[in-house]
Design a protein around this motif. Sequence first.
Motif, PDB file in Angstrom:
ATOM      1  N   SER A   3       0.975  -1.300   0.181  1.00 21.45           N
ATOM      2  CA  SER A   3      -0.057  -0.347  -0.400  1.00 21.45           C
ATOM      3  C   SER A   3       0.804   1.356   0.035  1.00 21.45           C
ATOM      4  O   SER A   3       0.566   2.293  -0.652  1.00 21.45           O
ATOM      5  N   VAL A  24      -9.773   1.101   4.905  1.00 20.98           N
ATOM      6  CA  VAL A  24      -8.731   2.013   4.563  1.00 20.98           C
ATOM      7  C   VAL A  24      -7.266   1.090   5.218  1.00 20.98           C
ATOM      8  O   VAL A  24      -7.035   0.726   6.416  1.00 20.98           O
ATOM      9  N   SER A  64      -3.667   5.309   5.023  1.00 19.66           N
ATOM     10  CA  SER A  64      -4.578   6.159   4.572  1.00 19.66           C
ATOM     11  C   SER A  64      -5.146   6.405   2.899  1.00 19.66           C
ATOM     12  O   SER A  64      -5.441   7.279   2.563  1.00 19.66           O
ATOM     13  N   HIS A  65      -4.491   5.058   2.777  1.00 18.00           N
ATOM     14  CA  HIS A  65      -5.447   5.236   1.517  1.00 18.00           C
ATOM     15  C   HIS A  65      -6.664   3.746   0.707  1.00 18.00           C
ATOM     16  O   HIS A  65      -6.072   3.198   1.854  1.00 18.00           O
ATOM     17  N   PRO A  66      -6.988   3.711   0.015  1.00 18.17           N
ATOM     18  CA  PRO A  66      -8.342   2.710  -0.279  1.00 18.17           C
ATOM     19  C   PRO A  66      -7.238   1.605   0.133  1.00 18.17           C
ATOM     20  O   PRO A  66      -5.791   1.060  -0.645  1.00 18.17           O
ATOM     21  N   TYR A 117     -12.538   2.044   8.924  1.00 15.47           N
ATOM     22  CA  TYR A 117     -11.181   2.183   9.316  1.00 15.47           C
ATOM     23  C   TYR A 117     -10.285   1.906  10.623  1.00 15.47           C
ATOM     24  O   TYR A 117     -11.661   1.364  11.661  1.00 15.47           O
ATOM     25  N   SER A 138      -5.423   4.913  11.001  1.00 16.12           N
ATOM     26  CA  SER A 138      -5.375   5.564   9.075  1.00 16.12           C
ATOM     27  C   SER A 138      -7.279   6.050   8.975  1.00 16.12           C
ATOM     28  O   SER A 138      -8.521   5.179   9.066  1.00 16.12           O
ATOM     29  N   CYS A 179      -7.840   8.707   2.104  1.00 19.42           N
ATOM     30  CA  CYS A 179      -8.402   7.902   1.444  1.00 19.42           C
ATOM     31  C   CYS A 179      -9.776   7.872   0.253  1.00 19.42           C
ATOM     32  O   CYS A 179      -9.601   8.140  -0.364  1.00 19.42           O
TER      33      CYS A 179
END
Length: 163
Positions: A53, A80, A83-85, A109, A113, A118
């Motif tokens: 990720s 999440v 912090s990203h999809p 989440y 995160s 996201c």
Amino acid sequence: MKLRTLIVYYSRTGTTATIARALADQLDADVCQISCDRYSGGLLRYLLAGYDSVRGNLPEIEMPEFAAEQYDLALIGTPVWTSHPALPIRTFLDRRPALPGRVAVFLTYGEHSPAQTCIDELAELLPVPIEAKLTVNSDQVSGDKFADAVFEFAGELESRSGN
């Protein structure tokens, strides 16, 4: 007229799947689950998911076919990750899938995160603006304290369609 809704989601541990099922029940939606063998399993696969990720390494995914033209709305669901999809969702969106003209997102989440980064990334990846968003903390899911949030989100989506 009934809102024809498609839910496309990825869930490594079942947390996001729980929200997807609740939304599907609430909206009478069709569900399309993305699977990714690379991250299935225990701690080492979890660590690999976090590493990938951060690096942006997109994995291979599998998912059923769907015909976007049959739907009024697509809900994209993801946990999440750093912090990203989740990477399987990023792979899905990187393929530039045909989606209906209306898209909303739902995220699960943990405390480490935050969801906003996201959401911002999803907004950049999606071909249309995000109409609505639902964020649910994993503690709410494990404590079975998410029903009101799902109900309100589904109501918001239905009210925007005139139902």
